[in-house]
Design an enzyme around this catalytic site. Structure first.
Site, PDB file in Angstrom:
ATOM      1  N   HIS A 272       0.804  -1.233   0.000  1.00  0.00           N
ATOM      2  CA  HIS A 272       0.000   0.000   0.000  1.00  0.00           C
ATOM      3  C   HIS A 272       0.831   1.274   0.000  1.00  0.00           C
ATOM      4  O   HIS A 272       0.286   2.359   0.191  1.00  0.00           O
ATOM      5  CB  HIS A 272      -0.918   0.040   1.222  1.00  0.00           C
ATOM      6  CG  HIS A 272      -2.003  -0.992   1.198  1.00  0.00           C
ATOM      7  ND1 HIS A 272      -3.264  -0.737   0.698  1.00  0.00           N
ATOM      8  CD2 HIS A 272      -2.015  -2.271   1.601  1.00  0.00           C
ATOM      9  CE1 HIS A 272      -4.007  -1.825   0.819  1.00  0.00           C
ATOM     10  NE2 HIS A 272      -3.268  -2.772   1.363  1.00  0.00           N
ATOM     11  N   LYS A 465      -8.058  14.260   4.952  1.00  0.00           N
ATOM     12  CA  LYS A 465      -7.276  13.021   4.942  1.00  0.00           C
ATOM     13  C   LYS A 465      -6.235  13.162   6.043  1.00  0.00           C
ATOM     14  O   LYS A 465      -6.098  14.232   6.632  1.00  0.00           O
ATOM     15  CB  LYS A 465      -6.598  12.809   3.581  1.00  0.00           C
ATOM     16  CG  LYS A 465      -5.858  14.050   3.044  1.00  0.00           C
ATOM     17  CD  LYS A 465      -5.309  13.817   1.639  1.00  0.00           C
ATOM     18  CE  LYS A 465      -6.300  14.074   0.526  1.00  0.00           C
ATOM     19  NZ  LYS A 465      -6.458  13.016  -0.431  1.00  0.00           N
ATOM     20  N   ARG A 466      -5.490  12.072   6.332  1.00  0.00           N
ATOM     21  CA  ARG A 466      -4.439  12.199   7.331  1.00  0.00           C
ATOM     22  C   ARG A 466      -3.480  13.333   6.939  1.00  0.00           C
ATOM     23  O   ARG A 466      -3.230  13.560   5.759  1.00  0.00           O
ATOM     24  CB  ARG A 466      -3.686  10.863   7.462  1.00  0.00           C
ATOM     25  CG  ARG A 466      -4.478   9.769   8.151  1.00  0.00           C
ATOM     26  CD  ARG A 466      -4.865  10.158   9.571  1.00  0.00           C
ATOM     27  NE  ARG A 466      -3.700  10.337  10.410  1.00  0.00           N
ATOM     28  CZ  ARG A 466      -3.181   9.432  11.220  1.00  0.00           C
ATOM     29  NH1 ARG A 466      -3.769   8.253  11.342  1.00  0.00           N
ATOM     30  NH2 ARG A 466      -2.108   9.680  11.943  1.00  0.00           N
ATOM     31  N   THR A 576      -8.390   6.886  -1.862  1.00  0.00           N
ATOM     32  CA  THR A 576      -9.740   6.372  -2.100  1.00  0.00           C
ATOM     33  C   THR A 576     -10.771   7.477  -1.903  1.00  0.00           C
ATOM     34  O   THR A 576     -11.873   7.395  -2.438  1.00  0.00           O
ATOM     35  CB  THR A 576     -10.055   5.187  -1.160  1.00  0.00           C
ATOM     36  OG1 THR A 576      -9.583   5.506   0.145  1.00  0.00           O
ATOM     37  CG2 THR A 576      -9.414   3.908  -1.642  1.00  0.00           C
TER      38      THR A 576
HETATM   39  C1  8GP Z   1      -2.546   3.818   2.046  1.00  0.00           C
HETATM   40  C2  8GP Z   1      -2.098   4.689   0.877  1.00  0.00           C
HETATM   41  O1  8GP Z   1      -1.339   5.772   1.360  1.00  0.00           O
HETATM   42  C3  8GP Z   1      -3.316   5.204   0.114  1.00  0.00           C
HETATM   43  O2  8GP Z   1      -2.900   5.879  -1.035  1.00  0.00           O
HETATM   44  C4  8GP Z   1      -4.183   4.026  -0.290  1.00  0.00           C
HETATM   45  O3  8GP Z   1      -5.371   4.498  -0.884  1.00  0.00           O
HETATM   46  C5  8GP Z   1      -4.548   3.190   0.923  1.00  0.00           C
HETATM   47  O4  8GP Z   1      -3.363   2.744   1.578  1.00  0.00           O
HETATM   48  C6  8GP Z   1      -5.340   1.953   0.563  1.00  0.00           C
HETATM   49  O5  8GP Z   1      -4.675   1.203  -0.387  1.00  0.00           O
HETATM   50  N1  8GP Z   1      -1.365   3.229   2.637  1.00  0.00           N
HETATM   51  C7  8GP Z   1      -1.167   3.195   3.961  1.00  0.00           C
HETATM   52  O6  8GP Z   1      -1.908   3.705   4.762  1.00  0.00           O
HETATM   53  C8  8GP Z   1       0.012   2.447   4.381  1.00  0.00           C
HETATM   54  O7  8GP Z   1       0.768   1.973   3.573  1.00  0.00           O
HETATM   55  N2  8GP Z   1       0.143   2.293   5.670  1.00  0.00           N
HETATM   56  C9  8GP Z   1       1.035   1.352   6.226  1.00  0.00           C
HETATM   57  C10 8GP Z   1       2.413   1.407   6.061  1.00  0.00           C
HETATM   58  C11 8GP Z   1       1.750   1.711   7.404  1.00  0.00           C
END
Ligand code: 8GP
Length: 735
Positions: A272, A465-466, A576
């Protein structure tokens, strides 16, 4: 029928449904997009009748509640479990989980070496089940959350009676700590021992559950991968690969190769993020201490893997070091992403660009080793049940009146039928009325929560968003300051011709992420000045909505005119919320990043406001910042000077935000993209002034969003990775 019964029943008891709904807490189980994606997937899995389970931890304290005090974020605990009618405690479903101890080896009657993991400490996992009902189907799946408790029972009364009060509660407390808190980082990894304990606790309990269910079927082990598919949602559950190998080897007596074949055919891994700071690594001494047998197995997995690589690429000595699961650092580290790739049969990214990037950057060597077929893409999606039907009931109703019923909620491609009505006057009028009503609802919320009065007919510009430097809320707020300065420099006549705008921000910063917290502070400080400037009036308002969460998203997203998805190209894996905003009839301003690219392809480039540098240029730009001269955009410099003058209060707090761009290499390319951002925002103003055209863009975009349903996404996982088919559970007669 059922709903009207509920309403009548509640009314009889003297309650209003609205008040009851208010009492419900959001599940505090996730941090951001990654967790929310999993929730959409659970909804789709149940709605599509796939027999699937979700597994997680039942965090006593989920993500914190955010308060804004004097413009700063303050974290307070969120007691979300105090009232949670949706969970069923299953005190009959428990698993003993072992930590620490040592490994003893013995030889069995066939001369085979057998490992015994002995000693250490046992913690009990108790299941809490949360039913996940599918939409328009009797199928209901289960989300099983594990809670930790002392293995010895509730409380050591013996010690208590002997007056040893502290020690009598200590064991219990230590055990309960495991599922106590959700680490609040998003896209950042910090190697805390407790977190590793959480990961193993979760994984071991879940695998025990899965294996127990499989064994009841009395099938031979080789059928396990046909019966069970396990998807690793990022690397956090990767120890499951090692745990299954351990179960098969040590407890079930299988040979290494046979066991490993089962393991790799069972697991799939979804990545991700490409951000290096988010890629998990655990120190070897820590794993050795906590999970001694697992470390041995990790070393064996690595040995066999590296031997096979060496055989195939004998000339490439460096390759072994690069792909090794063990990083030869001080101390040595276990690279969880490498373990996840080696232990899975498929690896996917979450949007086309992201899946391409992982193949060409962080996992490039693995493509050489395993071949390109192991790597695939499944572009993320969202559930239209929550993100359209529930969040925007009037829009859902309007769509259903034109598409011939509610089929679009289970087949989102049906949305394309509304494109036929793009010129239909009555339809357009209703469309505009709905958006205005949603904006009025948000305006009320803004007044109640932030105390700011906003005009619902102004352009609502949203970034929720965060808070993270790569998501670039700082670019947005610098842009807002630029707008403010431009308005201030105008004559009153000129100002009258400008498009009024409300800039709305929301999102939590990780408590330890200082820069992100400064961004929140700057947004609030700018709001304080701008919102009280009589020259500006309703032309510009700046609002920070505290404690952004799913319930608030359901109010905010349907009310947006333009939303911002402006990450540095190549950093946002997918996003998303971009999909949610467009599905609710809002347009987006964004970079060529993540799913923005596929959204553009689907809805057409006339219906999106793209700007900024491309992912392929990022490396060169960063290199130029470090080794060449870095010219800061003149408009941006003006913004910096205004901040430094003290216009928005304490200059000290904001100095780091400025020097990140000016003096420290501008890693997120804020300066490089600023000009194009400002120009594109001006295009947004112009486009919004032509409401007829704007509404056409919105309707056309919604009509073309069918692809982004999480149902499509889950079908792709089912077919391409899990090899499973739907299994509809029929309602029992009379039920
Ligand atoms: C998030 C991505 O930042 C976001 O773009 C994407 O839509 C979402 O995942 C679902 O796929 N990724 C994370 O939050 C992430 O990788 N978090 C973990 C590494 C701690």
């Amino acid at each position: 029928m059922l709903i009207s019964n509920c309403l009548a029943g509640l009314a009889d008891l003297g309650f209003r449904i609205e008040d009851v709904i208010e009492q419900e807490h959001d599940a505090a189980l996730g941090n951001g997009g990654l967790g929310r994606l999993a929730a959409c997937f659970l909804d789709s899995l149940a709605s599509l009748n796939y027999p699937a389970w979700g597994y997680g931890l039942r965090y006593r304290y989920g993500i914190f509640k955010q308060e804004i005090i004097d413009g700063y974020q303050v974290e307070v605990p969120d007691y979300w479990l105090d009232f949670n009618p949706w969970e069923f405690p299953r005190h009959d479903v428990t698993v003993d989980i072992q930590f620490f101890g040592h490994v003893r080896k013995s030889t069995d009657e066939n001369g085979r070496t057998v490992a015994h993991w002995e000693g250490g400490e046992i913690v009990k996992a108790v299941a809490y089940d949360v039913p996940i009902p599918g939409y328009a189907t009797p199928s209901t799946n289960n989300l099983r959350l594990w809670s930790s408790t002392a293995a010895s029972g509730e409380f050591d009364f013996q010690k208590f009676n002997n007056g040893d009060y502290e020690s009598s509660v200590a064991d219990q407390q230590r055990a309960e700590t495991i599922s106590a808190v959700l680490y609040p980082n998003d896209n950042l990894e910090r190697g805390k021992e407790l977190r590793l304990k959480q990961q193993y606790f979760w994984v071991a309990a879940s695998l025990y559950d899965i294996v127990r269910r499989f064994k009841k079927s009395k099938r031979p082990w080789k059928e396990f991968p046909e019966q069970v598919a396990i998807q690793l949602n990022d690397t956090h559950p990767t120890l499951a690969v090692v745990e299954l190998q351990r179960i098969l080897l040590d407890l079930e007596g299988l040979e290494w190769d046979e066991a490993w074949n089962i393991v790799t055919n069972t697991f799939g891994y979804t990545n991700h993020t490409v951000l290096p700071e988010a890629l998990e690594k655990w120190s070897v001494p820590l794993i050795q201490h906590l999970l001694p047998r697992h470390l041995q197995i990790i070393y064996d997995i690595n040995l066999y893997f590296l031997q096979s690589v060496e055989r195939r690429f004998p000339e490439e000595r460096d390759l072994l070091g690069r792909v090794s699961i063990i990083e030869e650092s001080q101390p040595k580290m276990v690279r969880m992403a490498h373990l996840a790739i080696v232990g899975s049969h498929k690896v996917n990214g979450v949007a086309e660009l992201h899946s391409d990037l992982i193949k060409t950057t962080i996992f490039k060597d693995f493509v050489t080793i395993f071949g390109p077929d192991k790597f695939t893409n499944v572009t993320n999606g969202i559930t239209p049940r929550r993100w359209l039907h529930q969040a925007n009931p009037r829009l859902s109703e309007l769509i259903s009146s034109k598409t011939g019923g509610k089929d679009f909620l289970t087949d989102l491609n049906e949305l394309n039928k509304i494109e036929l009505y793009v010129k239909d006057k009555a339809f357009r009028k209703e469309w505009a009325d709905i958006k205005l009503a949603n904006k009025e609802r948000l305006a009320k919320h803004i007044k109640a929560s932030a105390g700011v009065t906003v005009d619902p007919t102004a352009l609502f510009d949203v970034q929720v968003k965060r808070i993270h430097e790569y998501k670039r809320q700082q670019l947005n707020i610098f842009g807002v300051i630029h707008r403010y300065l431009t308005l201030k420099a105008m004559s009153p006549e000129e100002r009258k011709k400008q498009q009024p705008r409300v800039s709305i921000f929301g999102g939590k910063a990780a408590p330890g992420y200082w820069m992100a917290k400064q961004i929140i502070h700057l947004i609030n400080s700018v709001g304080k000045v701008v919102n009280n400037d009589e020259d500006i009036g309703d032309l510009l308002k700046v609002v920070f909505l505290e404690d952004y969460n799913v319930s608030k998203a359901e109010i905010i997203i349907p009310a947006s005119d333009i939303s911002e998805h402006i990450s540095t190209a190549g950093t946002e894996a997918s996003g998303t919320s971009n999909m949610k905003f467009v599905l609710n009839g809002g347009l987006i301003i964004g970079t060529c990043d993540g799913a923005n690219i596929e959204i553009t392809r689907e809805i057409g480039e006339n219906n999106i406001f793209l700007f900024g540098n491309l992912a392929e240029d990022v490396e060169d730009l960063r290199h130029a910042h470090t080794y060449g001269t870095h010219e800061i955009d003149t408009d941006l410099n003006r913004v910096f000077q205004e901040i430094e003058k003290g216009t928005f209060g304490s200059t000290q707090d904001f100095a780091a935000l400025i020097s990140a761009v000016r003096d420290h290499g501008d890693y997120y390319l804020v300066s490089d993209d600023f000009h194009s951002y400002i120009e594109t925002q001006a295009l947004v103003d112009d486009a919004y002034r032509n409401q007829e055209e704007w509404i056409t863009k919105c309707i056309t975009s919604v009509a073309r969003m069918g692809f982004f349903s999480s149902d499509r996404c889950i079908n792709e996982y089912a077919e391409g990775i899990w090899n499973i088919e739907p299994l509809r559970v029929e309602k029992e007669e009379g039920a």
